[in-house]
Design an enzyme around this catalytic site. Structure first.
Site, PDB file in Angstrom:
ATOM      1  N   HIS A   1      28.312  18.820  39.508  1.00  0.00           N
ATOM      2  CA  HIS A   1      28.758  19.885  40.412  1.00  0.00           C
ATOM      3  C   HIS A   1      30.210  19.626  40.855  1.00  0.00           C
ATOM      4  O   HIS A   1      31.025  20.546  40.914  1.00  0.00           O
ATOM      5  CB  HIS A   1      27.887  19.933  41.674  1.00  0.00           C
ATOM      6  CG  HIS A   1      26.447  20.284  41.442  1.00  0.00           C
ATOM      7  ND1 HIS A   1      25.415  19.489  41.854  1.00  0.00           N
ATOM      8  CD2 HIS A   1      25.868  21.362  40.856  1.00  0.00           C
ATOM      9  CE1 HIS A   1      24.255  20.047  41.545  1.00  0.00           C
ATOM     10  NE2 HIS A   1      24.499  21.190  40.930  1.00  0.00           N
TER      11      HIS A   1
ATOM     12  N   LYS B   1      12.224  25.613  46.349  1.00  0.00           N
ATOM     13  CA  LYS B   1      12.441  24.364  45.598  1.00  0.00           C
ATOM     14  C   LYS B   1      12.006  23.138  46.409  1.00  0.00           C
ATOM     15  O   LYS B   1      12.146  22.019  45.932  1.00  0.00           O
ATOM     16  CB  LYS B   1      13.923  24.230  45.233  1.00  0.00           C
ATOM     17  CG  LYS B   1      14.335  25.032  44.019  1.00  0.00           C
ATOM     18  CD  LYS B   1      15.744  24.615  43.583  1.00  0.00           C
ATOM     19  CE  LYS B   1      16.005  24.937  42.136  1.00  0.00           C
ATOM     20  NZ  LYS B   1      17.327  24.477  41.692  1.00  0.00           N
TER      21      LYS B   1
ATOM     22  N   ARG C   1      25.555  24.372  31.575  1.00  0.00           N
ATOM     23  CA  ARG C   1      25.355  23.042  30.975  1.00  0.00           C
ATOM     24  C   ARG C   1      24.980  23.172  29.497  1.00  0.00           C
ATOM     25  O   ARG C   1      25.781  23.022  28.621  1.00  0.00           O
ATOM     26  CB  ARG C   1      24.275  22.279  31.742  1.00  0.00           C
ATOM     27  CG  ARG C   1      24.726  21.862  33.133  1.00  0.00           C
ATOM     28  CD  ARG C   1      23.577  21.373  33.952  1.00  0.00           C
ATOM     29  NE  ARG C   1      22.545  22.398  34.030  1.00  0.00           N
ATOM     30  CZ  ARG C   1      21.343  22.206  34.493  1.00  0.00           C
ATOM     31  NH1 ARG C   1      20.973  21.014  34.889  1.00  0.00           N
ATOM     32  NH2 ARG C   1      20.470  23.207  34.553  1.00  0.00           N
TER      33      ARG C   1
ATOM     34  N   SER D   1      19.779  17.880  39.364  1.00  0.00           N
ATOM     35  CA  SER D   1      19.422  17.242  40.633  1.00  0.00           C
ATOM     36  C   SER D   1      17.970  16.773  40.601  1.00  0.00           C
ATOM     37  O   SER D   1      17.628  15.731  41.150  1.00  0.00           O
ATOM     38  CB  SER D   1      19.637  18.227  41.780  1.00  0.00           C
ATOM     39  OG  SER D   1      20.980  18.608  41.841  1.00  0.00           O
TER      40      SER D   1
HETATM   41  N1  COA Z   1      26.167  19.683  36.764  1.00  0.00           N
HETATM   42  C1  COA Z   1      24.981  19.134  36.980  1.00  0.00           C
HETATM   43  N2  COA Z   1      23.883  19.828  37.311  1.00  0.00           N
HETATM   44  C2  COA Z   1      23.996  21.150  37.438  1.00  0.00           C
HETATM   45  C3  COA Z   1      25.216  21.800  37.230  1.00  0.00           C
HETATM   46  C4  COA Z   1      26.330  21.007  36.879  1.00  0.00           C
HETATM   47  N3  COA Z   1      27.535  21.545  36.661  1.00  0.00           N
HETATM   48  N4  COA Z   1      25.037  23.116  37.423  1.00  0.00           N
HETATM   49  C5  COA Z   1      23.749  23.285  37.747  1.00  0.00           C
HETATM   50  N5  COA Z   1      23.126  22.096  37.752  1.00  0.00           N
HETATM   51  C6  COA Z   1      21.704  21.880  37.997  1.00  0.00           C
HETATM   52  C7  COA Z   1      21.349  21.785  39.449  1.00  0.00           C
HETATM   53  O1  COA Z   1      21.419  20.454  39.898  1.00  0.00           O
HETATM   54  C8  COA Z   1      19.934  22.328  39.458  1.00  0.00           C
HETATM   55  O2  COA Z   1      19.039  21.321  39.090  1.00  0.00           O
HETATM   56  P1  COA Z   1      17.530  21.318  39.592  1.00  0.00           P
HETATM   57  O3  COA Z   1      16.952  22.669  39.290  1.00  0.00           O
HETATM   58  O4  COA Z   1      16.961  20.212  38.805  1.00  0.00           O
HETATM   59  O5  COA Z   1      17.570  21.059  41.064  1.00  0.00           O
HETATM   60  C9  COA Z   1      19.940  23.354  38.339  1.00  0.00           C
HETATM   61  O6  COA Z   1      21.007  22.997  37.511  1.00  0.00           O
HETATM   62  C10 COA Z   1      20.203  24.774  38.768  1.00  0.00           C
HETATM   63  O7  COA Z   1      20.174  24.873  40.106  1.00  0.00           O
HETATM   64  P2  COA Z   1      21.351  25.401  41.055  1.00  0.00           P
HETATM   65  O8  COA Z   1      22.690  25.368  40.428  1.00  0.00           O
HETATM   66  O9  COA Z   1      21.170  24.768  42.373  1.00  0.00           O
HETATM   67  O10 COA Z   1      21.035  26.839  41.110  1.00  0.00           O
HETATM   68  P3  COA Z   1      19.755  27.412  41.634  1.00  0.00           P
HETATM   69  O11 COA Z   1      19.165  27.980  40.421  1.00  0.00           O
HETATM   70  O12 COA Z   1      18.872  26.582  42.458  1.00  0.00           O
HETATM   71  O13 COA Z   1      20.420  28.396  42.638  1.00  0.00           O
HETATM   72  C11 COA Z   1      21.026  30.451  43.494  1.00  0.00           C
HETATM   73  C12 COA Z   1      20.377  29.665  42.380  1.00  0.00           C
HETATM   74  C13 COA Z   1      20.880  29.837  44.849  1.00  0.00           C
HETATM   75  C14 COA Z   1      22.486  30.591  43.169  1.00  0.00           C
HETATM   76  C15 COA Z   1      20.316  31.810  43.398  1.00  0.00           C
HETATM   77  O14 COA Z   1      18.938  31.594  43.545  1.00  0.00           O
HETATM   78  C16 COA Z   1      20.764  32.783  44.433  1.00  0.00           C
HETATM   79  O15 COA Z   1      21.802  33.371  44.297  1.00  0.00           O
HETATM   80  N6  COA Z   1      19.974  32.971  45.489  1.00  0.00           N
HETATM   81  C17 COA Z   1      20.275  33.881  46.572  1.00  0.00           C
HETATM   82  C18 COA Z   1      19.385  35.099  46.529  1.00  0.00           C
HETATM   83  C19 COA Z   1      19.928  36.105  45.594  1.00  0.00           C
HETATM   84  O16 COA Z   1      20.997  36.635  45.734  1.00  0.00           O
HETATM   85  N7  COA Z   1      19.112  36.380  44.574  1.00  0.00           N
HETATM   86  C20 COA Z   1      19.449  37.293  43.542  1.00  0.00           C
HETATM   87  C21 COA Z   1      20.045  36.565  42.386  1.00  0.00           C
HETATM   88  S1  COA Z   1      20.090  37.613  40.990  1.00  0.00           S
END
Ligand code: COA
Length: 162
Positions: free
Chosen positions: A18, A42, A91, A129
């Site tokens: 990140h 989560k 990724r 993560s």
């Molecule tokens: N390097 C390392 N790991 C990475 C990474 C990077 N560059 N980019 C993403 N990841 C990992 C994260 O650690 C995470 O791992 P985990 O699932 O094992 O915890 C995973 O990839 C993806 O998670 P994250 O980037 O935290 O995204 P998310 O999918 O949890 O979050 C939101 C998504 C919060 C952005 C999305 O749910 C959201 O926008 N929510 C708000 C409600 C909304 O508007 N909804 C409509 C969306 S269409």
């Protein structure tokens, strides 16, 4: 006009992957707002306040980067900050389908916002993560995946939980 991007995620916890996106992103955008989602689904290990504090500490020497928590729709957070771009890291190919869906849904909700993807650096392309937490919980070393402060916070957290 300032180029403002929102970088959303759960960041439970923030990893080197990140941070790599934030460091490279701030070369492209004038401002990056790291938006920490509550993500109750989560069942995060760290509270949202802990996650915001950790990211703020990790980015305190990066001008133009700020951190806040958000709940509700991501596009509302962009609206609030007069941001135009959703920044996401890509990724592996496996991320593509989910990210494609999310970007398409967000565009349907508000077409004025663009989602911009940055390829995650090769050495972090397998990082997540969830795996970092699992390895640490089971007593493995994660110091090559997260900054030292996050490593200590993880070890402390799992001690508390025992
Ligand atoms: N390097 C390392 N790991 C990475 C990474 C990077 N560059 N980019 C993403 N990841 C990992 C994260 O650690 C995470 O791992 P985990 O699932 O094992 O915890 C995973 O990839 C993806 O998670 P994250 O980037 O935290 O995204 P998310 O999918 O949890 O979050 C939101 C998504 C919060 C952005 C999305 O749910 C959201 O926008 N929510 C708000 C409600 C909304 O508007 N909804 C409509 C969306 S269409």
């Amino acid at each position: 006009m300032k180029k403002i991007a929102v970088y959303p995620g759960t960041f439970d916890p923030i990893t080197n992957g990140h941070l790599d996106i934030i460091k490279r992103g701030i070369k492209v955008f004038d401002e990056i707002i790291v938006a920490v989602a509550l993500s109750p689904g989560k069942e995060p290990l760290f509270s949202v306040d802990e996650r915001v504090k950790m990211i703020s500490d990790m980015t305190s020497d990066m001008p133009g980067v700020s951190v806040e928590s958000f709940q509700g729709l991501l596009i509302d957070s962009l609206e609030k900050h007069h941001a135009h771009v959703i920044l996401r890291g890509l990724r592996a190919i496996s991320d593509f389908e989910y990210e494609f869906q999310m970007a398409s849904m967000n565009r349907k909700l508000a077409s004025k916002f663009e989602t911009v993807f940055m390829m995650t650096a090769e050495q972090y392309s397998y990082l997540s993560s969830r795996f970092v937490k699992e390895i640490c919980r089971l007593g493995g070393k994660v110091d090559c995946f997260v900054p030292p402060e996050i490593n200590s916070a993880l070890i402390e957290k799992f001690k508390e939980k025992r």
